[in-house]
Design an enzyme around this catalytic site. Structure first.
Site, PDB file in Angstrom:
ATOM      1  N   ARG A   1       0.822  -1.212   0.000  1.00 36.20           N
ATOM      2  CA  ARG A   1       0.000   0.000   0.000  1.00 36.20           C
ATOM      3  C   ARG A   1       0.861   1.268   0.000  1.00 36.20           C
ATOM      4  O   ARG A   1       0.443   2.295  -0.535  1.00 36.20           O
ATOM      5  CB  ARG A   1      -0.943   0.005   1.208  1.00 36.20           C
ATOM      6  CG  ARG A   1      -2.154  -0.890   0.973  1.00 36.20           C
ATOM      7  CD  ARG A   1      -3.102  -0.904   2.147  1.00 36.20           C
ATOM      8  NE  ARG A   1      -4.406  -1.414   1.728  1.00 36.20           N
ATOM      9  CZ  ARG A   1      -5.335  -1.818   2.572  1.00 36.20           C
ATOM     10  NH1 ARG A   1      -5.139  -1.762   3.872  1.00 36.20           N
ATOM     11  NH2 ARG A   1      -6.490  -2.264   2.128  1.00 36.20           N
TER      12      ARG A   1
ATOM     13  N   LYS B   1     -14.155 -11.440   7.143  1.00 36.89           N
ATOM     14  CA  LYS B   1     -15.282 -10.547   7.449  1.00 36.89           C
ATOM     15  C   LYS B   1     -16.532 -10.986   6.697  1.00 36.89           C
ATOM     16  O   LYS B   1     -16.914 -10.395   5.684  1.00 36.89           O
ATOM     17  CB  LYS B   1     -14.919  -9.111   7.084  1.00 36.89           C
ATOM     18  CG  LYS B   1     -13.705  -8.597   7.838  1.00 36.89           C
ATOM     19  CD  LYS B   1     -13.351  -7.208   7.343  1.00 36.89           C
ATOM     20  CE  LYS B   1     -11.887  -6.921   7.438  1.00 36.89           C
ATOM     21  NZ  LYS B   1     -11.437  -5.971   6.415  1.00 36.89           N
TER      22      LYS B   1
ATOM     23  N   GLY C   1      -6.698  -5.844   1.309  1.00 41.33           N
ATOM     24  CA  GLY C   1      -5.398  -5.666   1.936  1.00 41.33           C
ATOM     25  C   GLY C   1      -4.722  -6.991   2.217  1.00 41.33           C
ATOM     26  O   GLY C   1      -3.554  -7.197   1.864  1.00 41.33           O
TER      27      GLY C   1
ATOM     28  N   GLY D   1     -12.727  -3.949   1.043  1.00 32.77           N
ATOM     29  CA  GLY D   1     -14.085  -3.471   1.301  1.00 32.77           C
ATOM     30  C   GLY D   1     -14.519  -2.468   0.246  1.00 32.77           C
ATOM     31  O   GLY D   1     -15.654  -2.510  -0.245  1.00 32.77           O
TER      32      GLY D   1
HETATM   33  P1  ADP Z   1      -9.077  -8.785   2.701  1.00 37.28           P
HETATM   34  O1  ADP Z   1      -8.231  -7.895   3.578  1.00 37.28           O
HETATM   35  O2  ADP Z   1      -8.295  -9.341   1.554  1.00 37.28           O
HETATM   36  O3  ADP Z   1     -10.368  -8.142   2.299  1.00 37.28           O
HETATM   37  P2  ADP Z   1     -10.168 -10.117   5.028  1.00 37.28           P
HETATM   38  O4  ADP Z   1      -9.650  -9.012   5.858  1.00 37.28           O
HETATM   39  O5  ADP Z   1     -11.615 -10.290   4.891  1.00 37.28           O
HETATM   40  O6  ADP Z   1      -9.474 -10.069   3.570  1.00 37.28           O
HETATM   41  O7  ADP Z   1      -9.659 -11.513   5.593  1.00 37.28           O
HETATM   42  C1  ADP Z   1      -8.316 -11.845   5.730  1.00 37.28           C
HETATM   43  C2  ADP Z   1      -8.141 -12.753   6.907  1.00 37.28           C
HETATM   44  O8  ADP Z   1      -9.025 -13.848   6.829  1.00 37.28           O
HETATM   45  C3  ADP Z   1      -6.762 -13.332   6.977  1.00 37.28           C
HETATM   46  O9  ADP Z   1      -6.067 -12.699   8.023  1.00 37.28           O
HETATM   47  C4  ADP Z   1      -7.004 -14.828   7.258  1.00 37.28           C
HETATM   48  O10 ADP Z   1      -6.233 -15.320   8.322  1.00 37.28           O
HETATM   49  C5  ADP Z   1      -8.478 -14.855   7.628  1.00 37.28           C
HETATM   50  N1  ADP Z   1      -9.134 -16.134   7.340  1.00 37.28           N
HETATM   51  C6  ADP Z   1      -9.175 -16.817   6.181  1.00 37.28           C
HETATM   52  N2  ADP Z   1      -9.834 -17.977   6.322  1.00 37.28           N
HETATM   53  C7  ADP Z   1     -10.233 -18.048   7.607  1.00 37.28           C
HETATM   54  C8  ADP Z   1     -10.946 -19.025   8.383  1.00 37.28           C
HETATM   55  N3  ADP Z   1     -11.359 -20.166   7.851  1.00 37.28           N
HETATM   56  N4  ADP Z   1     -11.159 -18.744   9.693  1.00 37.28           N
HETATM   57  C9  ADP Z   1     -10.720 -17.592  10.227  1.00 37.28           C
HETATM   58  N5  ADP Z   1     -10.054 -16.639   9.561  1.00 37.28           N
HETATM   59  C10 ADP Z   1      -9.796 -16.869   8.271  1.00 37.28           C
HETATM   60 MG    MG Z   2      -8.342  -7.421   5.675  1.00 39.04          MG
END
Ligand code: ADP
Ligand code: MG
Length: 401
Positions: free
Chosen positions: A34, A199, A358, A382
């Site tokens: 970033r 999330k 992210g 998001g």
């Molecule tokens: P992004 O930032 O790409 O939008 P998120 O913030 O939604 O993604 O999610 C990322 C996190 O999701 C990672 O830190 C990962 O450890 C967690 N994650 C992925 N699969 C699982 C799971 N089955 N249970 C809990 N956490 C998870």
């Molecule tokens: Mg995230």
């Protein structure tokens, strides 16, 4: 929208709202994507003789200073990337910020401390946010919005501040929006969307909109368990959003009616407890189980190897791919294979591939993939999801006109 070229920046104080919300581990930056993404905008302004004031949030401090969320390490890294010293203000609108900004010569840059150390940044109350925006406006003459990862937030520095200063859109946001437009207008098919991450409720909403657009939706990450529960399966102690089960059931039904293919994992990697990501120690009770036979008391932490192959097969003929959310807890090596399989499948396809989020973007780089091989790596998860949902993003609306 005006661009930087439409502003007369020489000798003026330019406030750049960036998204420098990078992952940190023990105070060091684990992925600087970033920072690198917004650096060209800052460099361009410095080149043009502006006095640049960079500001961002980091993590979720509670509206007051909290050292673990300090942007100080980011100032150091930003300086290395830009190749110029970055003066760091230890507050947002206080004595330090005023003094550092006052000391800026043309072509010099300062970074303010974490905007969320001030409760006004995220306040729901318009007046409270407005007061903070007024104080920020006092530091600058012009505003450049380039924090794509935050444009879906109605926050003081994103939404209220541009209304108070002549403003323009930064090059990063302009690029990001250009790519997302490509995903909402004429997409080349098959259009495959991969969703994961943690999330769940944030992400379930986008499915509503994608059901009218995508040909295939692959589900991994924490969201999986709400889907499996909706199909009547037990999910042990995995991440589950019970209140979303009826919504998910409705999506599954609509997908069947409209011919959109939902692809759920067939096997899941589990453990009795959440892995110690920092130590990365081996997971003693690691096992792979069928997705419809998750035992009580275990947590699903990644899609299993069969699912990785299944997902790869479903991505092989794609012409357009949007991926948001890691397939598992990739921060621990035991639960990274699902995410790695998806990243590899994207590279193996001939599709225009967009990775948003992210953590997703960080995963790609941390797992050793060459980011330049992807069509586009977005800095906003998001934000890109809400854009694809067709929502009006406050930070983009504020840059209009
Ligand atoms: P992004 O930032 O790409 O939008 P998120 O913030 O939604 O993604 O999610 C990322 C996190 O999701 C990672 O830190 C990962 O450890 C967690 N994650 C992925 N699969 C699982 C799971 N089955 N249970 C809990 N956490 C998870
Ligand atoms: Mg995230």
């Amino acid at each position: 929208m005006k661009t930087i070229e439409d502003l007369d920046v020489a000798g003026r104080r330019v406030f750049v709202r960036a998204d420098l919300n990078v992952p940190l581990s023990n105070g060091s930056i684990t992925d600087d994507g970033r920072i690198r993404a917004v650096a060209p905008t800052i460099a361009k302004l410095l080149q043009a003789g502006a006095k640049v004031i960079v500001a961002s949030h980091l993590g979720r401090p509670k509206g007051e200073p909290d050292p673990q969320f300090s942007l100080a390490p980011v100032a150091v890294r930003l300086g290395e990337i830009l190749g110029v010293p970055v003066a760091f203000a230890t507050d947002t609108v206080g004595e330090s910020a005023k003094a550092t900004v006052a000391a800026l010569a043309d072509g010099e840059v300062t970074l303010l401390e974490n905007l969320r150390f001030n409760a006004g940044e995220t306040a729901k109350d318009d007046a409270e946010r407005g007061a903070f925006a007024d104080a920020l406006a006092g530091l600058a003459d012009l505003y450049v919005g380039d924090g794509f990862g935050a444009v879906h937030r109605k926050h003081a520095s994103v939404y209220d501040l541009p209304a108070r200063l002549p403003h323009a859109v930064g090059d990063l946001i302009a690029t990001e929006v250009g790519v997302l437009k490509r995903l909402t207008e004429e997409v080349e098919r098959p259009y495959v969307v991969v969703l994961g991450g943690s999330k769940v409720s944030d992400k379930v909403g986008v499915i509503d909109n994608l059901l009218g657009k995508a040909d295939r939706i692959l589900v991994g990450g924490g969201m999986v368990f709400t889907f499996l529960a909706a199909q009547g399966h037990g999910v042990g102690s995995s991440l589950l959003q019970e209140d979303q089960i009826p919504v998910v059931k409705e999506y599954l039904k609509r997908a069947e009616e409209t011919g959109v293919e939902f692809v759920l994992p067939v096997d899941i990697a589990v453990s009795g407890s959440f892995p110690d990501v920092k130590a990365g120690a081996p997971v003693e009770d690691f096992q792979v189980v069928d997705a419809d036979k998750i035992p009580d008391g275990v947590l699903g932490l990644d899609i299993g190897p069969k699912s990785g192959e299944l997902f790869a097969a479903k991505l092989a003929d794609a012409r357009t791919v949007f991926w948001n959310g890691p397939a598992g807890v990739f921060e621990h090596p035991a639960f990274a294979p699902g995410t790695r399989a998806i990243a590899q499948a994207l590279l193996d396809s001939d599709a225009f591939t967009v990775v948003g989020g992210g953590d997703s973007a960080a995963a790609v780089r941390i797992l050793g993939f060459d980011e330049t091989k992807f069509g586009h790596i977005s800095t906003g998860g998001g934000a890109s999801l809400e854009y694809l949902e067709g929502k009006t993003l406050p930070g983009l609306a504020a840059l209009e006109g």
